[in-house]
Design a protein around this motif. Structure first.
Motif, PDB file in Angstrom:
ATOM      1  N   GLY A 119      -9.437   5.855 -38.344  1.00 20.24           N
ATOM      2  CA  GLY A 119      -9.934   5.071 -39.463  1.00 20.24           C
ATOM      3  C   GLY A 119     -11.242   4.358 -39.211  1.00 20.24           C
ATOM      4  N   ILE A 120     -11.606   4.172 -37.928  1.00 16.50           N
ATOM      5  CA  ILE A 120     -12.843   3.435 -37.618  1.00 16.50           C
ATOM      6  C   ILE A 120     -14.000   4.428 -37.552  1.00 16.50           C
ATOM      7  N   GLN A 121     -14.453   4.838 -38.726  1.00 14.97           N
ATOM      8  CA  GLN A 121     -15.581   5.758 -38.852  1.00 14.97           C
ATOM      9  C   GLN A 121     -16.390   5.393 -40.088  1.00 14.97           C
ATOM     10  N   TRP A 122     -17.618   5.848 -40.124  1.00 20.15           N
ATOM     11  CA  TRP A 122     -18.373   5.873 -41.368  1.00 20.15           C
ATOM     12  C   TRP A 122     -17.977   7.127 -42.139  1.00 20.15           C
ATOM     13  N   GLU A 123     -18.056   7.042 -43.485  1.00 19.14           N
ATOM     14  CA  GLU A 123     -17.730   8.193 -44.312  1.00 19.14           C
ATOM     15  C   GLU A 123     -18.759   8.343 -45.422  1.00 19.14           C
ATOM     16  N   ILE A 124     -19.235   9.557 -45.562  1.00 20.76           N
ATOM     17  CA  ILE A 124     -20.127   9.921 -46.672  1.00 20.76           C
ATOM     18  C   ILE A 124     -19.308  10.730 -47.673  1.00 20.76           C
ATOM     19  N   ASP A 125     -19.514  10.497 -48.943  1.00 20.88           N
ATOM     20  CA  ASP A 125     -18.817  11.250 -49.990  1.00 20.88           C
ATOM     21  C   ASP A 125     -18.852  12.744 -49.662  1.00 20.88           C
ATOM     22  N   GLY A 126     -17.673  13.374 -49.693  1.00 24.07           N
ATOM     23  CA  GLY A 126     -17.572  14.781 -49.346  1.00 24.07           C
ATOM     24  C   GLY A 126     -18.412  15.700 -50.209  1.00 24.07           C
ATOM     25  N   ARG A 127     -18.800  15.237 -51.390  1.00 23.75           N
ATOM     26  CA  ARG A 127     -19.653  16.042 -52.276  1.00 23.75           C
ATOM     27  C   ARG A 127     -21.128  15.906 -51.928  1.00 23.75           C
ATOM     28  N   GLU A 128     -21.431  15.029 -50.966  1.00 27.98           N
ATOM     29  CA  GLU A 128     -22.830  14.779 -50.605  1.00 27.98           C
ATOM     30  C   GLU A 128     -23.063  14.904 -49.099  1.00 27.98           C
ATOM     31  N   ILE A 129     -22.274  15.735 -48.435  1.00 23.44           N
ATOM     32  CA  ILE A 129     -22.426  15.916 -46.988  1.00 23.44           C
ATOM     33  C   ILE A 129     -23.798  16.524 -46.698  1.00 23.44           C
ATOM     34  N   PRO A 130     -24.557  15.948 -45.772  1.00 23.48           N
ATOM     35  CA  PRO A 130     -25.886  16.483 -45.472  1.00 23.48           C
ATOM     36  C   PRO A 130     -25.833  17.926 -44.979  1.00 23.48           C
ATOM     37  N   ALA A 131     -26.888  18.656 -45.231  1.00 27.29           N
ATOM     38  CA  ALA A 131     -26.989  20.046 -44.779  1.00 27.29           C
ATOM     39  C   ALA A 131     -26.859  20.091 -43.260  1.00 27.29           C
ATOM     40  N   GLY A 132     -26.069  21.028 -42.790  1.00 26.54           N
ATOM     41  CA  GLY A 132     -25.890  21.188 -41.357  1.00 26.54           C
ATOM     42  C   GLY A 132     -24.725  20.414 -40.776  1.00 26.54           C
ATOM     43  N   TRP A 133     -24.125  19.518 -41.565  1.00 26.00           N
ATOM     44  CA  TRP A 133     -22.944  18.782 -41.116  1.00 26.00           C
ATOM     45  C   TRP A 133     -21.690  19.523 -41.562  1.00 26.00           C
ATOM     46  N   ASN A 134     -20.647  19.482 -40.745  1.00 25.32           N
ATOM     47  CA  ASN A 134     -19.388  20.116 -41.136  1.00 25.32           C
ATOM     48  C   ASN A 134     -18.360  19.108 -41.626  1.00 25.32           C
ATOM     49  N   THR A 135     -18.766  17.861 -41.760  1.00 27.29           N
ATOM     50  CA  THR A 135     -17.870  16.798 -42.195  1.00 27.29           C
ATOM     51  C   THR A 135     -18.684  15.637 -42.742  1.00 27.29           C
ATOM     52  N   GLY A 136     -18.034  14.813 -43.557  1.00 27.63           N
ATOM     53  CA  GLY A 136     -18.677  13.588 -44.034  1.00 27.63           C
ATOM     54  C   GLY A 136     -18.385  12.382 -43.172  1.00 27.63           C
ATOM     55  N   TYR A 137     -17.692  12.581 -42.068  1.00 29.17           N
ATOM     56  CA  TYR A 137     -17.345  11.483 -41.161  1.00 29.17           C
ATOM     57  C   TYR A 137     -18.295  11.439 -39.971  1.00 29.17           C
ATOM     58  N   LEU A 138     -18.607  10.236 -39.529  1.00 30.26           N
ATOM     59  CA  LEU A 138     -19.386  10.057 -38.313  1.00 30.26           C
ATOM     60  C   LEU A 138     -19.040   8.708 -37.711  1.00 30.26           C
ATOM     61  N   GLY A 139     -19.220   8.600 -36.416  1.00 27.11           N
ATOM     62  CA  GLY A 139     -18.923   7.356 -35.746  1.00 27.11           C
ATOM     63  C   GLY A 139     -19.805   6.230 -36.239  1.00 27.11           C
ATOM     64  N   ILE A 140     -19.278   5.020 -36.252  1.00 26.11           N
ATOM     65  CA  ILE A 140     -20.037   3.854 -36.706  1.00 26.11           C
ATOM     66  C   ILE A 140     -21.224   3.630 -35.772  1.00 26.11           C
ATOM     67  N   ASN A 141     -22.384   3.424 -36.381  1.00 28.90           N
ATOM     68  CA  ASN A 141     -23.645   3.241 -35.662  1.00 28.90           C
ATOM     69  C   ASN A 141     -24.068   4.467 -34.871  1.00 28.90           C
ATOM     70  N   THR A 142     -23.748   5.645 -35.423  1.00 29.96           N
ATOM     71  CA  THR A 142     -24.304   6.896 -34.911  1.00 29.96           C
ATOM     72  C   THR A 142     -25.133   7.524 -36.022  1.00 29.96           C
ATOM     73  N   THR A 143     -25.782   8.629 -35.725  1.00 23.62           N
ATOM     74  CA  THR A 143     -26.618   9.306 -36.726  1.00 23.62           C
ATOM     75  C   THR A 143     -26.117  10.697 -37.068  1.00 23.62           C
ATOM     76  N   GLY A 144     -24.954  11.081 -36.538  1.00 21.46           N
ATOM     77  CA  GLY A 144     -24.407  12.395 -36.847  1.00 21.46           C
ATOM     78  C   GLY A 144     -22.972  12.505 -36.382  1.00 21.46           C
ATOM     79  N   PRO A 145     -22.229  13.469 -36.923  1.00 28.47           N
ATOM     80  CA  PRO A 145     -20.792  13.543 -36.676  1.00 28.47           C
ATOM     81  C   PRO A 145     -20.386  13.946 -35.272  1.00 28.47           C
ATOM     82  N   THR A 146     -21.306  14.436 -34.455  1.00 32.48           N
ATOM     83  CA  THR A 146     -20.924  14.859 -33.104  1.00 32.48           C
ATOM     84  C   THR A 146     -21.191  13.796 -32.041  1.00 32.48           C
ATOM     85  N   GLN A 147     -21.765  12.655 -32.428  1.00 31.70           N
ATOM     86  CA  GLN A 147     -22.110  11.622 -31.455  1.00 31.70           C
ATOM     87  C   GLN A 147     -20.939  10.675 -31.203  1.00 31.70           C
ATOM     88  N   LYS A 148     -20.794  10.236 -29.961  1.00 33.76           N
ATOM     89  CA  LYS A 148     -19.790   9.240 -29.638  1.00 33.76           C
ATOM     90  C   LYS A 148     -20.328   7.860 -30.005  1.00 33.76           C
TER      91      LYS A 148
END
Length: 355
Positions: free
Chosen positions: A147-176
């Motif tokens: 539950g402790i993640q940032w979330e972007i609306d699934g209809r607006e996931i940026p190109a190249g991302w496979n999910t709308g979730y990313l760690g808090i204070n990161t810039t992409g879904p694969t960063q710790k």
């Protein structure tokens, strides 16, 4: 699909306080109480359940019980139940808030001496069909908060991302993320987890025809195999979810937060909150964090089979037939550890024995 705690027995939750009534009604008030001096009653094993049926399976098997009311517990489950072996059962109430509040009330109560207590969380969960099946019971080494993640609306996931979730204070879904909350991930004592697994791996688990039919719809193992005892990790969050893409994020998130060491397999609501409350108690030496084990049994799948919608998987989770067998398998899998600790206390008193 987080903590399918309602299962097929949803009506029992509407009378949650009554779920433990038979055990309380037959409580034995002759048990010794508060015999640890100023530290309260010593406890060898504290079984932590989250709602009525999870606790009732222990009450049905290990009594007779003495009920000990503790200020601050859930009003639905106001008592801790202890037997003559110094094995106790408590029920927190479901979700992060209930778990944290109840565990804090327990650990700071003067009624118990928990300094040498082994805590065993025993609850049902959703399960990844790539790791187990309905009825499988899994001992966790890692507790990960979904539950402790940032979330972007699934209809607006940026190109190249496979999910709308990313760690808090990161810039992409694969960063710790930087783990600023300090509750995002916990590692349990592997010596205890390994001991629990060794004691239980050979048990014969419950199964039923409804669960077998649900499994057969998955075209791959281990989803379509009988339930077994596993070692794999658990993901907590109060939002119930269902879906292949969300399931893939659960796998990825677990790898990210554990630096590749953890393997996601069960999803529930409470375990990071429970562990953080125990951590607060450990800072003032009221509990020992090396004595915490987490067991979760799969009551339903976290994602659909081929051709099924995620909505159908979620809305009809009870039809998978996993609720009753998952409850039974918590007891069958967890009791070998409980009994080994209680009957061989001399070996366990000072820590997990090396065998």
């Amino acid at each position: 699909m987080l903590n399918r705690a309602f299962g097929a027995a949803i009506s029992s939750l509407l009378v949650a306080g009554a779920a433990v009534a038979p055990a309380i009604a037959h409580a034995d008030d002759s048990f010794a109480q508060d015999d640890g001096g100023s530290h309260g009653r010593p406890v060898k094993v504290m079984i932590i359940s989250m709602f009525g049926p999870e606790g009732q399976v222990w009450l049905d098997h290990l009594g007779p019980w003495q009920d000990i009311t503790v200020a601050g517990l859930s009003p639905d489950y106001p008592a801790v139940h202890c037997n003559r072996q110094d094995v106790c059962v408590m029920t927190t109430g479901m979700g992060h808030a209930n778990a944290a509040a109840s565990i804090m009330a327990l650990t700071f109560s003067p009624r118990f001496d928990l300094r040498r207590t082994y805590f065993m969380v025993a609850g049902i969960a959703g399960i990844d069909p790539g790791q187990g099946t309905v009825g499988s019971a899994a001992w966790a080494n890692w507790l990960v908060d979904f539950g402790i993640q940032w979330e972007i609306d699934g209809r607006e996931i940026p190109a190249g991302w496979n999910t709308g979730y990313l760690g808090i204070n990161t810039t992409g879904p694969t960063q710790k993320p930087p783990l600023d909350y300090r509750t995002e991930v916990f590692q349990l004592n592997p010596a205890l987890t390994n001991a629990a697994f060794a004691l239980s791996r050979g048990v014969t688990l419950s199964d039923d025809a409804q669960a077998q039919a649900a499994r057969a719809k998955y075209g791959y193992a281990p989803a379509n195999r009988p339930p077994t005892v596993l070692q794999c990790d658990t993901l907590a969050g109060d939002t119930w979810w269902s879906g292949t893409d969300l399931g893939e994020r659960a796998r990825q998130w677990t790898k990210i937060l554990t630096d590749g060491k953890g393997t996601y397999c069960t999803t529930q609501q409470e375990d990071n909150a429970t562990y953080e409350a125990l951590t607060r108690a450990a800072t003032v030496h009221r509990v020992d964090l090396n004595r915490v084990a987490v067991l979760r049994a799969g009551s339903d799948f976290d994602r659909p089979y081929a051709g099924q919608s995620s909505a159908d998987n979620l809305l009809n989770y009870a039809s998978q037939g996993g609720f009753t067998i998952a409850i039974d398998n918590l007891y069958l899998t967890g009791n070998p550890l409980v009994q080994d600790i209680a009957t061989h206390w001399g070996e366990w008193r000072d820590g997990v024995p090396k065998r």
